[in-house]
Scaffold this motif. Structure first.
Motif, PDB file in Angstrom:
ATOM      1  N   ALA A 299       0.819  -1.217   0.000  1.00 19.12           N
ATOM      2  CA  ALA A 299       0.000   0.000   0.000  1.00 19.12           C
ATOM      3  C   ALA A 299       0.855   1.271   0.000  1.00 19.12           C
ATOM      4  CB  ALA A 299      -0.962  -0.012   1.185  1.00 19.12           C
ATOM      5  N   PRO A 300       1.904   1.380   0.845  1.00 21.50           N
ATOM      6  CA  PRO A 300       2.745   2.584   0.764  1.00 21.50           C
ATOM      7  C   PRO A 300       3.436   2.737  -0.591  1.00 21.50           C
ATOM      8  CG  PRO A 300       3.119   1.433   2.837  1.00 21.50           C
ATOM      9  CD  PRO A 300       2.292   0.525   1.979  1.00 21.50           C
ATOM     10  N   ALA A 301       3.842   1.606  -1.186  1.00 16.11           N
ATOM     11  CA  ALA A 301       4.482   1.682  -2.505  1.00 16.11           C
ATOM     12  C   ALA A 301       3.507   2.226  -3.543  1.00 16.11           C
ATOM     13  CB  ALA A 301       4.992   0.300  -2.921  1.00 16.11           C
ATOM     14  N   MET A 302       2.256   1.761  -3.506  1.00 14.96           N
ATOM     15  CA  MET A 302       1.253   2.245  -4.459  1.00 14.96           C
ATOM     16  C   MET A 302       0.919   3.712  -4.211  1.00 14.96           C
ATOM     17  SD  MET A 302       0.764  -0.268  -6.477  1.00 14.96           S
ATOM     18  CE  MET A 302       2.509  -0.605  -6.193  1.00 14.96           C
ATOM     19  N   ARG A 303       0.916   4.123  -2.929  1.00 13.52           N
ATOM     20  CA  ARG A 303       0.670   5.542  -2.632  1.00 13.52           C
ATOM     21  C   ARG A 303       1.813   6.413  -3.127  1.00 13.52           C
ATOM     22  NH1 ARG A 303      -1.776   3.446   2.191  1.00 13.52           N
ATOM     23  NH2 ARG A 303       0.199   3.593   3.306  1.00 13.52           N
ATOM     24  N   THR A 304       3.028   5.881  -3.092  1.00  9.40           N
ATOM     25  CA  THR A 304       4.164   6.631  -3.626  1.00  9.40           C
ATOM     26  C   THR A 304       4.005   6.839  -5.135  1.00  9.40           C
ATOM     27  OG1 THR A 304       5.643   5.739  -1.922  1.00  9.40           O
ATOM     28  CG2 THR A 304       6.668   6.638  -3.897  1.00  9.40           C
ATOM     29  N   CYS A 305       3.609   5.787  -5.850  1.00 11.41           N
ATOM     30  CA  CYS A 305       3.370   5.920  -7.298  1.00 11.41           C
ATOM     31  C   CYS A 305       2.252   6.921  -7.569  1.00 11.41           C
ATOM     32  CB  CYS A 305       3.011   4.560  -7.899  1.00 11.41           C
ATOM     33  SG  CYS A 305       4.325   3.315  -7.797  1.00 11.41           S
ATOM     34  N   GLN A 306       1.183   6.837  -6.773  1.00 14.49           N
ATOM     35  CA  GLN A 306       0.076   7.773  -6.946  1.00 14.49           C
ATOM     36  C   GLN A 306       0.521   9.201  -6.665  1.00 14.49           C
ATOM     37  OE1 GLN A 306      -3.286   6.894  -4.440  1.00 14.49           O
ATOM     38  NE2 GLN A 306      -4.495   8.614  -5.194  1.00 14.49           N
ATOM     39  N   SER A 307       1.373   9.365  -5.656  1.00 11.32           N
ATOM     40  CA  SER A 307       1.866  10.701  -5.323  1.00 11.32           C
ATOM     41  C   SER A 307       2.670  11.297  -6.478  1.00 11.32           C
ATOM     42  CB  SER A 307       2.733  10.634  -4.059  1.00 11.32           C
ATOM     43  OG  SER A 307       3.356  11.877  -3.798  1.00 11.32           O
ATOM     44  N   ILE A 308       3.521  10.476  -7.101  1.00 11.76           N
ATOM     45  CA  ILE A 308       4.304  10.973  -8.241  1.00 11.76           C
ATOM     46  C   ILE A 308       3.387  11.361  -9.392  1.00 11.76           C
ATOM     47  CG2 ILE A 308       5.960  10.294 -10.016  1.00 11.76           C
ATOM     48  CD1 ILE A 308       7.271  10.921  -7.410  1.00 11.76           C
TER      49      ILE A 308
END
Length: 429
Positions: A299-308
């Motif tokens: 989940a944090p990895a996917m949020r990082t992609c979404q943030s970018i």
């Protein structure tokens, strides 16, 4: 009579066959399963060449180039191949060794196997019946990342630590407590999908980390440009616009390069969550379930992609606004220059008009002078005649007539030119 023979709708066969496109394998008791997933950088041609080589080595007919699924016997098990959008999987099962994790000497992935691309996922999954040795197998996992849970209402227990063994394979243990072959096959397929797709989903994180410094650099440069716009936008609009254009091009190039990867990561992440939900895990005391373990890390990895992605979109909008502001300054400057140019042209037209009027006056005088001169030559014979006036008096009296005639002629010519100009302006092209 009784036959159902009707014209088929276009695409019906493909639509009906889609639900049978990925049948899971029936898995017997005490089996070891290897599955390797390769990114098919070379496309379907390379994948087909590898599969054709394996088929010829086993004396099996080579599959067609458009085939998406293929299976053939290999040793005591079956080798299954499947093509996906950006990767392909090779699945092979065999009887499980005497102990969990024990080396298997004969398998399809030895020195004779030529990979079709780079390895993205490697899994070793063992299905074993419940017994005393299964506790020793669970103890072989790393306790710091051990995931243990019951599934299918207690019919099976699954265990893994998501770490790789000496061969680079993720080890997974399924303890069978009475499942059918179809049930084991379904559980195996879900676990293989979870490990494969969670690895593919994490590919977006590495790209996001690589793009983050670039995003920071573009953001910092945009801040400098906007600060410069506060003081010298009018004087340096062209240079600032050139800098913003370069930043916008870099941003769009990065966004285009990451568009597919981030979209694929979201899709893979959703598949992982669906497969985890279908397991219906029951947690065990003191350890995490697979779903809880992966959710905390994926989940944090996917949020990082979404943030970018969101930063790219926001930065694109900011660049567009800054570009619009600079173009406004440039447009204002162009309008000012155009206004000055028009004023200069108006002054030139007025000057030309005055010069034209002056030339017209001079031309009337000059033409009248020549006409009077010609009239004087014509009037000289009058001196030999016995008339009350001489040629000089006739020439003097003719001067105003010549001037008036010349002036009217020049004025008529100018009026005709003005009428022609007005006609050209009103006539549509």
């Amino acid at each position: 009579m009784g036959r159902f023979s009707f014209p088929m709708a276009q695409g019906r066969a493909e639509a009906l066959g889609e639900i049978h496109a990925r049948p899971f394998a029936l898995v017997g008791k005490n089996r070891v399963i290897f599955q390797l997933a390769f990114l098919t950088d070379g496309g379907a041609v390379v994948d087909h060449a590898v599969l054709a080589g394996l088929a010829r080595a086993r004396g099996v007919a080579v599959p067609g180039r458009d085939t998406a699924h293929f299976s053939m016997p290999w040793g005591q098990g079956t080798l299954r191949w499947e093509r996906h959008t950006e990767f392909s999987t090779y699945f092979w099962d065999a009887p499980a060794p005497s102990s969990f994790g024990q080396s298997i000497d004969t398998h399809p992935f030895g020195d004779q196997f030529s990979p079709p691309g780079s390895l993205i996922s490697g899994i070793r999954l063992e299905v074993r019946e419940d017994g005393p040795e299964t506790q020793a197998a669970i103890a072989s996992f790393d306790l710091t990342s051990l995931c243990l849970s019951e599934i299918k209402g207690g019919q099976a227990t699954i265990a893994t630590d998501f770490r790789q063994d000496g061969d680079g394979l993720t080890r997974i243990l399924v303890i069978d407590k009475g499942m059918s072959e179809a049930g084991r096959g379904a559980v195996v397929q879900r676990l293989l999908d979870i490990e494969t797709y969670r690895t593919l989903a994490a590919l977006g994180l590495s790209l996001a980390r690589a793009l983050s410094p670039e995003m920071r650099r573009i953001e910092d440069n945009l801040t400098k440009i906007t600060q410069a716009m506060k003081t010298g936008a009018r004087d340096h609009a062209d240079s600032l616009l050139a800098e913003i254009t370069i930043l916008a091009a870099e941003l769009e190039a990065n966004a285009a390069a990451s568009l597919y990867r981030f979209g694929a990561s979201r899709a893979y992440y959703n598949i992982v969550r669906e497969r985890i939900a279908s397991l219906a895990e029951t947690p065990q005391p003191g350890v995490e379930t697979i779903g809880a373990f992966l959710e905390k890390r994926l989940a944090p990895a996917m949020r990082t992609c979404q943030s970018i992605e969101e930063r790219q979109a926001n930065l694109s909008r900011k660049l567009s606004r800054a570009t619009s502001l600079l173009r406004s300054w440039i447009d204002v400057e162009l309008e000012r220059q155009n206004s000055a140019l028009l004023s200069s042209m108006n002054r030139r037209v007025k000057l030309q008009l005055r010069m034209q009027q002056t030339v017209e006056g001079l031309s009337v005088a000059a033409i009248s002078y020549y006409i009077v001169g010609l009239f004087g030559y014509l009037a000289k014979p009058l001196d030999s005649l016995d008339l009350p006036f001489k040629s000089g008096l006739a020439s003097s009296l003719f001067v105003p007539i010549a001037i008036g005639f010349t002036w009217m002629t020049v004025r008529s010519i100018r009026k005709s030119h003005d009428i022609e100009d007005r006609t050209e302006k009103t006539t549509p092209e």
